[in-house]
Design an enzyme around this catalytic site. Sequence first.
Site, PDB file in Angstrom:
ATOM      1  N   ASP A  21      32.605  24.164  38.291  1.00 25.75           N
ATOM      2  CA  ASP A  21      31.632  23.432  37.477  1.00 25.75           C
ATOM      3  C   ASP A  21      31.038  22.275  38.292  1.00 25.75           C
ATOM      4  O   ASP A  21      31.772  21.513  38.922  1.00 25.75           O
ATOM      5  CB  ASP A  21      32.325  22.909  36.211  1.00 25.75           C
ATOM      6  CG  ASP A  21      31.381  22.792  35.041  1.00 25.75           C
ATOM      7  OD1 ASP A  21      30.387  22.040  35.154  1.00 25.75           O
ATOM      8  OD2 ASP A  21      31.625  23.443  34.018  1.00 25.75           O
ATOM      9  N   SER A  72      26.093  22.925  31.317  1.00 29.85           N
ATOM     10  CA  SER A  72      27.178  23.890  31.112  1.00 29.85           C
ATOM     11  C   SER A  72      26.867  24.899  30.021  1.00 29.85           C
ATOM     12  O   SER A  72      27.236  26.060  30.116  1.00 29.85           O
ATOM     13  CB  SER A  72      28.457  23.159  30.720  1.00 29.85           C
ATOM     14  OG  SER A  72      28.974  22.461  31.809  1.00 29.85           O
ATOM     15  N   ASP A 164      23.492  11.986  31.411  1.00 30.24           N
ATOM     16  CA  ASP A 164      22.462  12.985  31.730  1.00 30.24           C
ATOM     17  C   ASP A 164      21.212  12.291  32.264  1.00 30.24           C
ATOM     18  O   ASP A 164      20.218  12.952  32.586  1.00 30.24           O
ATOM     19  CB  ASP A 164      22.097  13.802  30.483  1.00 30.24           C
ATOM     20  CG  ASP A 164      23.305  14.547  29.931  1.00 30.24           C
ATOM     21  OD1 ASP A 164      24.153  14.971  30.737  1.00 30.24           O
ATOM     22  OD2 ASP A 164      23.407  14.696  28.696  1.00 30.24           O
ATOM     23  N   ARG A 278      22.709  20.618  21.107  1.00 30.82           N
ATOM     24  CA  ARG A 278      23.825  21.337  21.732  1.00 30.82           C
ATOM     25  C   ARG A 278      25.111  21.150  20.926  1.00 30.82           C
ATOM     26  O   ARG A 278      25.377  20.065  20.416  1.00 30.82           O
ATOM     27  CB  ARG A 278      23.985  20.843  23.162  1.00 30.82           C
ATOM     28  CG  ARG A 278      25.217  21.377  23.861  1.00 30.82           C
ATOM     29  CD  ARG A 278      25.151  21.169  25.357  1.00 30.82           C
ATOM     30  NE  ARG A 278      26.480  20.979  25.895  1.00 30.82           N
ATOM     31  CZ  ARG A 278      26.756  20.845  27.188  1.00 30.82           C
ATOM     32  NH1 ARG A 278      25.762  20.888  28.071  1.00 30.82           N
ATOM     33  NH2 ARG A 278      27.969  20.660  27.598  1.00 30.82           N
ATOM     34  N   LYS A 353      36.642  22.058  29.619  1.00 29.35           N
ATOM     35  CA  LYS A 353      35.730  23.175  29.882  1.00 29.35           C
ATOM     36  C   LYS A 353      36.199  24.459  29.213  1.00 29.35           C
ATOM     37  O   LYS A 353      35.648  25.531  29.499  1.00 29.35           O
ATOM     38  CB  LYS A 353      35.611  23.401  31.412  1.00 29.35           C
ATOM     39  CG  LYS A 353      35.089  22.199  32.176  1.00 29.35           C
ATOM     40  CD  LYS A 353      33.603  21.943  31.936  1.00 29.35           C
ATOM     41  CE  LYS A 353      33.123  20.687  32.633  1.00 29.35           C
ATOM     42  NZ  LYS A 353      31.702  20.393  32.384  1.00 29.35           N
ATOM     43  N   ASP A 419      32.216  18.638  38.245  1.00 30.88           N
ATOM     44  CA  ASP A 419      31.344  18.131  37.192  1.00 30.88           C
ATOM     45  C   ASP A 419      31.912  16.889  36.509  1.00 30.88           C
ATOM     46  O   ASP A 419      31.241  15.859  36.426  1.00 30.88           O
ATOM     47  CB  ASP A 419      31.108  19.215  36.142  1.00 30.88           C
ATOM     48  CG  ASP A 419      30.173  18.710  35.073  1.00 30.88           C
ATOM     49  OD1 ASP A 419      29.015  18.416  35.410  1.00 30.88           O
ATOM     50  OD2 ASP A 419      30.604  18.547  33.923  1.00 30.88           O
ATOM     51  N   HIS A 423      30.315  13.195  37.014  1.00 22.98           N
ATOM     52  CA  HIS A 423      29.704  12.382  35.948  1.00 22.98           C
ATOM     53  C   HIS A 423      30.164  10.923  35.973  1.00 22.98           C
ATOM     54  O   HIS A 423      29.583  10.093  35.291  1.00 22.98           O
ATOM     55  CB  HIS A 423      30.051  12.958  34.573  1.00 22.98           C
ATOM     56  CG  HIS A 423      29.204  14.115  34.150  1.00 22.98           C
ATOM     57  ND1 HIS A 423      27.827  14.033  34.061  1.00 22.98           N
ATOM     58  CD2 HIS A 423      29.527  15.370  33.766  1.00 22.98           C
ATOM     59  CE1 HIS A 423      27.360  15.203  33.634  1.00 22.98           C
ATOM     60  NE2 HIS A 423      28.361  16.031  33.454  1.00 22.98           N
ATOM     61  N   ASP A 460      27.971  26.613  37.605  1.00 23.89           N
ATOM     62  CA  ASP A 460      27.028  26.692  36.480  1.00 23.89           C
ATOM     63  C   ASP A 460      25.810  25.800  36.670  1.00 23.89           C
ATOM     64  O   ASP A 460      24.791  25.981  36.013  1.00 23.89           O
ATOM     65  CB  ASP A 460      27.738  26.366  35.161  1.00 23.89           C
ATOM     66  CG  ASP A 460      28.439  25.013  35.181  1.00 23.89           C
ATOM     67  OD1 ASP A 460      28.718  24.469  36.280  1.00 23.89           O
ATOM     68  OD2 ASP A 460      28.709  24.487  34.090  1.00 23.89           O
ATOM     69  N   HIS A 461      25.905  24.800  37.552  1.00 20.99           N
ATOM     70  CA  HIS A 461      24.813  23.865  37.851  1.00 20.99           C
ATOM     71  C   HIS A 461      25.372  22.887  38.859  1.00 20.99           C
ATOM     72  O   HIS A 461      26.587  22.851  39.086  1.00 20.99           O
ATOM     73  CB  HIS A 461      24.347  23.087  36.597  1.00 20.99           C
ATOM     74  CG  HIS A 461      25.491  22.425  35.889  1.00 20.99           C
ATOM     75  ND1 HIS A 461      26.065  21.269  36.372  1.00 20.99           N
ATOM     76  CD2 HIS A 461      26.197  22.784  34.801  1.00 20.99           C
ATOM     77  CE1 HIS A 461      27.082  20.952  35.590  1.00 20.99           C
ATOM     78  NE2 HIS A 461      27.198  21.858  34.633  1.00 20.99           N
ATOM     79  N   HIS A 491      23.613  15.817  36.217  1.00 20.33           N
ATOM     80  CA  HIS A 491      23.528  17.097  36.929  1.00 20.33           C
ATOM     81  C   HIS A 491      22.327  17.069  37.878  1.00 20.33           C
ATOM     82  O   HIS A 491      21.514  16.145  37.829  1.00 20.33           O
ATOM     83  CB  HIS A 491      23.342  18.248  35.939  1.00 20.33           C
ATOM     84  CG  HIS A 491      24.488  18.427  35.004  1.00 20.33           C
ATOM     85  ND1 HIS A 491      24.451  19.271  33.927  1.00 20.33           N
ATOM     86  CD2 HIS A 491      25.725  17.863  34.991  1.00 20.33           C
ATOM     87  CE1 HIS A 491      25.600  19.232  33.288  1.00 20.33           C
ATOM     88  NE2 HIS A 491      26.388  18.372  33.901  1.00 20.33           N
TER      89      HIS A 491
HETATM   90  O1  LIG Z   1      28.342  16.793  27.933  1.00 22.97           O
HETATM   91  C1  LIG Z   1      28.401  16.393  29.087  1.00 22.97           C
HETATM   92  O2  LIG Z   1      29.463  16.029  29.621  1.00 22.97           O
HETATM   93  C2  LIG Z   1      27.113  16.279  29.874  1.00 22.97           C
HETATM   94  O3  LIG Z   1      26.077  15.871  29.035  1.00 22.97           O
HETATM   95  C3  LIG Z   1      26.728  17.604  30.422  1.00 22.97           C
HETATM   96  O4  LIG Z   1      27.760  18.184  31.150  1.00 22.97           O
HETATM   97  P1  LIG Z   1      28.103  19.731  31.008  1.00 22.97           P
HETATM   98  O5  LIG Z   1      26.825  20.428  30.684  1.00 22.97           O
HETATM   99  O6  LIG Z   1      28.605  20.081  32.394  1.00 22.97           O
HETATM  100  O7  LIG Z   1      29.134  19.870  29.976  1.00 22.97           O
HETATM  101 MN   LIG Z   2      28.987  22.384  33.743  1.00 26.71          MN
HETATM  102 MN   LIG Z   3      28.417  18.133  33.280  1.00 29.95          MN
END
Ligand SMILES: O=C(O)[C@H](O)COP(=O)(O)O
Ligand SMILES: [Mn+2]
Ligand SMILES: [Mn+2]
Length: 546
Positions: A21, A72, A164, A278, A353, A419, A423, A460-461, A491
Amino acid sequence: MLQKFSAFAGVQGPVVVIVMDGYGIPEHTAGSAIDAARKPTLDRLFARYPNIRLRAHGTAVGMPSDDDMGNSEVGHNAIGAGQVYAQGAALVADAIADGAIWQGAAWKEVVAGARAGRGVIHFIGLFSDGNVHSHIDHLKAMVVQARAEGVNTVRIHALLDGRDVPETSALDYVVPFEAFLAEISTGGFDARIASGGGRQYITMDRYDANWPMVERGWRTHVLGEGPQFANATEAVEGLREKHPGTIDQDLPEFVVAEGGRPIGTIEDGDSVVFYNFRGDRAIEITRAFVDDDFDKFDRVRTPRVTYAGMLQYDGDLQLPRRFLVAPPAITDTSGEWFGRMGLAQFACSETQKFGHVTYFWNGNRSGRFDGETWQEVPSDVVPFEQRPWMKAAEITDAMIAALQSGRYRLLRCNYANGDMVGHTGNFRAATMAIEAVDLALSRLLPAIDAAGGVALITADHGNADEMFELDKKTRQPALNKDGSFKAKTAHTLNPVPLILYDNVSGGRLGLEQTEAAGLSSIAATVANLVGLEKHPKWDDSLLVVK
Ligand SMILES: O=C(O)[C@H](O)COP(=O)(O)O
Ligand SMILES: [Mn+2]
Ligand SMILES: [Mn+2]
């Protein structure tokens, strides 16, 4: 049924998909924790095994434009489904643009509910234009529409982002928004920010990792408990002064009050819209509002409200029942079809995750398909810069045990490190995060060899690949006034790797770098590796058979 793949009978052993990730391929080595990390296993993989780049952002994963980074949700949806759907960000923007959102039953009930009560709508959500969980323009459109439809009071509960979007950008959103609200608060209409706090401190927990966060959010938004300020701008300034060095996502809660009384507690008869599109970080707070038998914390008071989500966050659990825009209907995912073909599947990650490799992977379904086994390794509840190794070792243990059991034809896992530590904006910790993943791979790959299997190693990114903000014009790392680099927590727009780890075909298998190669190409590639044709709806495979 999926047909047999004519070009290749399939590898004998298991096929493993490993998602690192937040592991992108950066434009510059400066600011890349991935380049700074010592990672002998990954270096060897890139040097000796077929590897290509996949598109992992923008329209390639169903986002509105190629200026949108990946995330993600959309990334794991694309990997698991093998298809690209217009995602929440795009669906909501379209529903607002053509007005369909205002014609839906849910919006009408939200307005009618408020008007039948005190005339109050509360909007709770992530307060930025990150477009990962929400977009502030959607909020703005709803406030304008609420006014036009005769609602007299709007109260906004603003979750500060900095995750973000740039890490201390809260005032870039709060100041203009409070000005906008003041401007339209005329003729008896009163719209104000009523409460808020950092998104990683209140409200937006996910996957049951930290319910006390949600409880703090409830107490802030619903009960109006917390340090009081005259408005949100003063709150952000005041909190920053009191907590120097704390970045937006971690700021504590605040409440806007007048004469000592909070202006926006949530009361019987009010309407509440959670405006994130989301699902992962929207589900827990939604449950606090809608579950009759809720027992995760003492809510003290449970106002009877008309509650709506921007989307439905979980279709199986119908959470929530009322939603403004229908989520993408993701069907014919690889999990479903491999299950129907009788292939046993194993999915594993740590809590942070876990839903990514299960719920997102399976097209936002919380139930298992036939033949699936899921294993969750509990995540630590600590700032991840303090534990950059996270649970990489334990996930690896679980994967090795699953491989050794001989029960599974398909396995998948997600290493959260690049990831979650990316962050935090902490460069040093992010290099260690990548090193932890490298170490995990050095243990996992021999177990795949022992089982006669192959692996696709991907992401994934991006995230850890750019730990400094890039200057928009020069695309070089941007500098603070003191000459230091500006930390970046979000990201990236970078592509991600796809490596084929194959010691079994004798060099017969390769990967093709195509223009369209993206995350949605992985499902068909996996199908071919097990000797099956892809489902007709899936995007093309990248497997080359010599
Ligand atoms: O929710 C989060 O932690 C971030 O906004 C995005 O991170 P993720 O897409 O890797 O979960
Ligand atoms: Mn991710
Ligand atoms: Mn993330």
